[in-house]
Design a protein around this motif. Structure first.
Motif, PDB file in Angstrom:
ATOM      1  N   ARG B 246       0.831  -1.213   0.000  1.00 53.53           N
ATOM      2  CA  ARG B 246       0.000   0.000   0.000  1.00 53.53           C
ATOM      3  C   ARG B 246       0.863   1.260   0.000  1.00 53.53           C
ATOM      4  NH1 ARG B 246      -4.303  -2.061   3.698  1.00 53.53           N
ATOM      5  NH2 ARG B 246      -5.867  -2.902   2.284  1.00 53.53           N
ATOM      6  N   GLU B 247       2.000   1.159   0.693  1.00 50.60           N
ATOM      7  CA  GLU B 247       2.885   2.322   0.750  1.00 50.60           C
ATOM      8  C   GLU B 247       3.370   2.688  -0.650  1.00 50.60           C
ATOM      9  OE1 GLU B 247       5.520   2.280   4.213  1.00 50.60           O
ATOM     10  OE2 GLU B 247       7.049   3.101   2.866  1.00 50.60           O
ATOM     11  N   LEU B 250       0.497   4.198  -2.574  1.00 50.74           N
ATOM     12  CA  LEU B 250       0.252   5.574  -2.140  1.00 50.74           C
ATOM     13  C   LEU B 250       1.268   6.529  -2.768  1.00 50.74           C
ATOM     14  CD1 LEU B 250      -1.081   7.694  -0.219  1.00 50.74           C
ATOM     15  CD2 LEU B 250       0.757   7.159   1.364  1.00 50.74           C
ATOM     16  N   LEU B 251       2.557   6.133  -2.710  1.00 49.70           N
ATOM     17  CA  LEU B 251       3.602   7.003  -3.261  1.00 49.70           C
ATOM     18  C   LEU B 251       3.376   7.230  -4.756  1.00 49.70           C
ATOM     19  CD1 LEU B 251       6.750   5.633  -1.372  1.00 49.70           C
ATOM     20  CD2 LEU B 251       5.489   7.737  -0.913  1.00 49.70           C
ATOM     21  N   LYS B 252       2.985   6.161  -5.444  1.00 52.94           N
ATOM     22  CA  LYS B 252       2.689   6.302  -6.875  1.00 52.94           C
ATOM     23  C   LYS B 252       1.507   7.248  -7.077  1.00 52.94           C
ATOM     24  CE  LYS B 252       3.779   4.358 -10.304  1.00 52.94           C
ATOM     25  NZ  LYS B 252       4.637   4.780 -11.416  1.00 52.94           N
ATOM     26  N   ALA B 253       0.472   7.088  -6.267  1.00 50.37           N
ATOM     27  CA  ALA B 253      -0.716   7.932  -6.403  1.00 50.37           C
ATOM     28  C   ALA B 253      -0.369   9.394  -6.155  1.00 50.37           C
ATOM     29  CB  ALA B 253      -1.794   7.467  -5.431  1.00 50.37           C
ATOM     30  N   LEU B 254       0.536   9.641  -5.223  1.00 48.81           N
ATOM     31  CA  LEU B 254       0.901  11.023  -4.903  1.00 48.81           C
ATOM     32  C   LEU B 254       1.825  11.634  -5.944  1.00 48.81           C
ATOM     33  CD1 LEU B 254       1.552  10.817  -1.034  1.00 48.81           C
ATOM     34  CD2 LEU B 254      -0.494  11.624  -2.218  1.00 48.81           C
ATOM     35  N   GLY B 255       2.357  10.786  -6.842  1.00 46.09           N
ATOM     36  CA  GLY B 255       3.166  11.331  -7.930  1.00 46.09           C
ATOM     37  C   GLY B 255       4.635  10.965  -7.902  1.00 46.09           C
ATOM     38  N   PHE B 256       5.001  10.029  -7.061  1.00 46.70           N
ATOM     39  CA  PHE B 256       6.402   9.576  -7.059  1.00 46.70           C
ATOM     40  C   PHE B 256       6.623   8.684  -8.282  1.00 46.70           C
ATOM     41  CE2 PHE B 256       6.082  10.925  -2.736  1.00 46.70           C
ATOM     42  CZ  PHE B 256       7.372  11.219  -2.316  1.00 46.70           C
ATOM     43  N   PRO B 348      -1.569   2.297  -9.751  1.00 45.39           N
ATOM     44  CA  PRO B 348      -1.747   2.579  -8.317  1.00 45.39           C
ATOM     45  C   PRO B 348      -3.082   2.078  -7.774  1.00 45.39           C
ATOM     46  CG  PRO B 348      -0.983   4.534  -9.472  1.00 45.39           C
ATOM     47  CD  PRO B 348      -1.236   3.510 -10.513  1.00 45.39           C
ATOM     48  N   LEU B 352      -3.299  -0.216  -4.560  1.00 43.74           N
ATOM     49  CA  LEU B 352      -3.966   0.270  -3.348  1.00 43.74           C
ATOM     50  C   LEU B 352      -5.145  -0.613  -2.960  1.00 43.74           C
ATOM     51  CD1 LEU B 352      -3.922   4.119  -3.974  1.00 43.74           C
ATOM     52  CD2 LEU B 352      -2.835   2.936  -2.073  1.00 43.74           C
TER      53      LEU B 352
END
Lengths: 225, 355
Positions: B246-247, B250-256, B348, B352
């Motif tokens: 999930r981490e 999340l990072l992918k979803a936030l744009g990493f 993502p 997720l």
């Protein structure tokens, strides 16, 4: 009104071709206006979350288009879609997805780090954002040390850090009490009024749906009214 | 490695005398006989045996010709001594001691600290005491051979061990550079009918037979520990770990970007692996040097435990350190970075939701 996001004949099919094929989203065409709260209602399994994921560029449509302005993102590579999420979209997830090893400030600062903002600067900005949500006494607390409402505020603060064009919120009141939900409504309304933020939220809760300037209903993957 | 280090400064050949299958004292005139064999550089008699340390443990006493042995050590150029000097030609009742003697005396709470310049008494074959002055301490690199060793001049060793002036325990032989070791050994075997000739290879094989098989078991234990660590790390950090998955989502979803996520995971795993390795090395040091490697030392050292004290001899090189670090870091990296990469290249939403 200016349109922030538009979908054209959007389809999302899971288990394509097999006996368990499901059309989670079916031929959806909508326009999300800038500076408005648009709410999507409907029962569980009606395709609300999938539609949010499609608009939020978290998944690709099987057919159809997702347009930000005139640019169709449905066919672009993951690199461009990631960049768009980083710069244009904020998310409030149903499960919040806060990283438990990090403090409130560190969680909120995350979106700034992928925008190449130095960590100290990002944390400074995150602290300001959290303080504006009444969290200045919880900045260095870890996730497990925060109440459900406080965690939700951290999640809201994180979603606003990249100054998004659109905020996508999936069941934003799922893990908070009524008072916290009202606070959330107040914060979102303020952001919409002051910054012309566009909000697209999904919920099956009548109270949340009443926050919206415009309301859409889904059933079996389709917009029904 | 310790075997190699231990044999590095030793003789090429050792000549012993056997009667009826028993090892007996060698008459000194054998030294001349051996010297006449072609291809030989140096021949020197040695007198060795054991002396009771007073608490049941035995110390190895070796008497050598200081000049001849000193020449050899100087030629080999190894760091044989950790401190002080080697015995010299006219030295009597001077000794060079192994690290074990120093540690044993310190552990016994003796009033005298053993170091260069200290005086140490040895119990002779007939129960009397003779005082010796310590002039040097062997380095730890050749611990298997030197740990419990007291090296002194041949006359003093005779007094302690009760060996008469016309005999020695064995004869140490160094051959000329480029000479055929087995050829020289064959000549000696042919010319001295009661002799047993031990070559450097034979001595090495004996030591490897003593330690090698056990090292194999130790290597097997290592492999088991490594596999267990690998499985634990994989379970904790792989796609099977909801939190880790999930981490990444999340990072992918936030744009990493995928590269950002791999960088984060690599730094995490290298830091974790390096910390783990350092913690493990620290524990090993405590286990071996402070606790004396209980259970393991008894198995790995076998009979040598009677003589050795203070854990398993260890020769640490930069290659060893790098191997340990690699063994700790690589599995953690593989078990962390690969699942993260798989999640990072997945949509993502899928990551997720865990679908």
């Amino acid at each position: 009104m200016t349109v922030t996001v538009r979908t054209e004949n959007l389809w999302k099919t899971y288990g394509g071709g097999g006996p368990h094929q499901v059309d989670a989203v079916r031929d959806v065409t909508i326009e999300i206006e800038r500076g408005e709260i648009t709410a999507i209602g409907g029962p569980s399994g009606s395709g609300k979350t999938t539609l949010l994921s499609l608009v939020g560029l978290l998944t690709r449509p099987t057919k159809g288009k997702v347009l930000y302005g005139d640019q169709d993102f449905s066919g672009l590579s993951e690199v461009f879609r990631t960049r768009a999420r980083r710069q244009r979209i904020g998310f409030i997830f149903q499960a919040q997805y806060l990283i438990p090893q990090l403090t409130a400030v560190e969680n909120v600062a995350l979106p700034m780090l992928c925008l190449d903002v130095p960590r100290s600067e990002a944390e400074k900005l995150a602290a300001i954002r959290l303080s504006s949500l009444g969290m200045n006494h919880r900045l260095d607390f870890r996730v497990a040390e925060l109440s459900g409402g406080e965690q939700q505020r951290v999640s809201i603060a994180r979603s606003l850090m990249n100054a998004p064009e659109i905020l996508i919120a999936d069941e934003p009141n799922a893990s908070i009490d009524e008072k916290s939900a009202e606070e959330l409504h107040f914060v979102l309304r303020e952001m919409v009024e002051r910054n012309k933020l566009t909000v697209l939220l999904a919920s099956h809760d009548a109270q949340v749906l009443n926050w919206a300037d415009r309301r859409l209903n889904m059933r079996d993957g389709k917009i029904v009214d | 490695m310790d075997v190699e280090a231990s044999l590095g400064e030793g003789p090429d050949l050792i000549v012993q005398k056997l009667i009826g299958g028993r090892q007996v004292l060698v008459p000194l005139d054998w030294v001349n006989n051996v010297s006449e064999t072609s291809g030989i550089r140096l021949v020197t008699p040695r007198v060795w045996g054991y002396s009771d340390a007073g608490d049941g443990r035995l110390l190895t006493i070796m008497g050598v010709n200081a000049t001849e042995y000193g020449t050899i050590f100087g030629a080999v150029g190894t760091d044989v001594l950790a401190g002080g000097r080697f015995i010299m030609e006219n030295d009597t009742r001077r000794m060079v001691v192994g690290q074990g003697i120093v540690e044993m005396m310190a552990a016994s709470g003796a009033a005298v600290t053993i170091s260069v310049g200290s005086v140490l008494s040895l119990i002779t074959y007939n129960g009397s005491l003779i005082e010796f002055v310590i002039v040097g301490v062997f380095s730890a690199d050749s611990k298997i051979q030197s740990y419990d060793l007291i090296m002194t001049d041949i006359s003093s060793a005779r007094m302690v061990l009760g060996v008469d002036n016309s005999s020695c325990t064995d004869v140490a032989v160094w051959i000329n550079y480029g000479s055929d070791l087995n050829g020289v050994a064959f000549q000696l075997d042919s010319s001295l009918s009661q002799a047993r000739i031990l070559t450097r290879d034979a001595m090495k094989n004996t030591m490897l037979r003593t330690y090698g098989g056990r090292a194999g078991v130790a290597a097997l234990l290592w492999a088991c520990v490594l596999v267990t660590v690998l499985l634990l790390v994989f379970t904790a950090s792989s796609a099977g770990s909801e939190e880790a998955r999930r981490e990444v989502g999340l990072l992918k979803a936030l744009g990493f970007d995928t590269v950002d996520i791999l960088e984060i995971r690599t730094v995490e795993s290298v830091t974790l692996g390096a910390l783990g390795a350092n913690f493990g090395i620290s524990l090993a040091i405590v286990f071996d040097f402070i606790l004396g490697a209980p259970l393991l030392a008894g198995y790995l050292l076998g009979w040598n435990l009677v003589l050795l004290n203070g854990g398993i001899p260890l020769a640490v090189s930069s290659a060893t350190i790098l191997t340990v670090l690699a063994a700790a870091i690589v599995p953690v990296m593989v078990a962390t970075v690969v699942p993260s990469w798989r999640n990072a290249i997945t949509e993502p939403d899928t990551v997720l939701r865990g679908v």
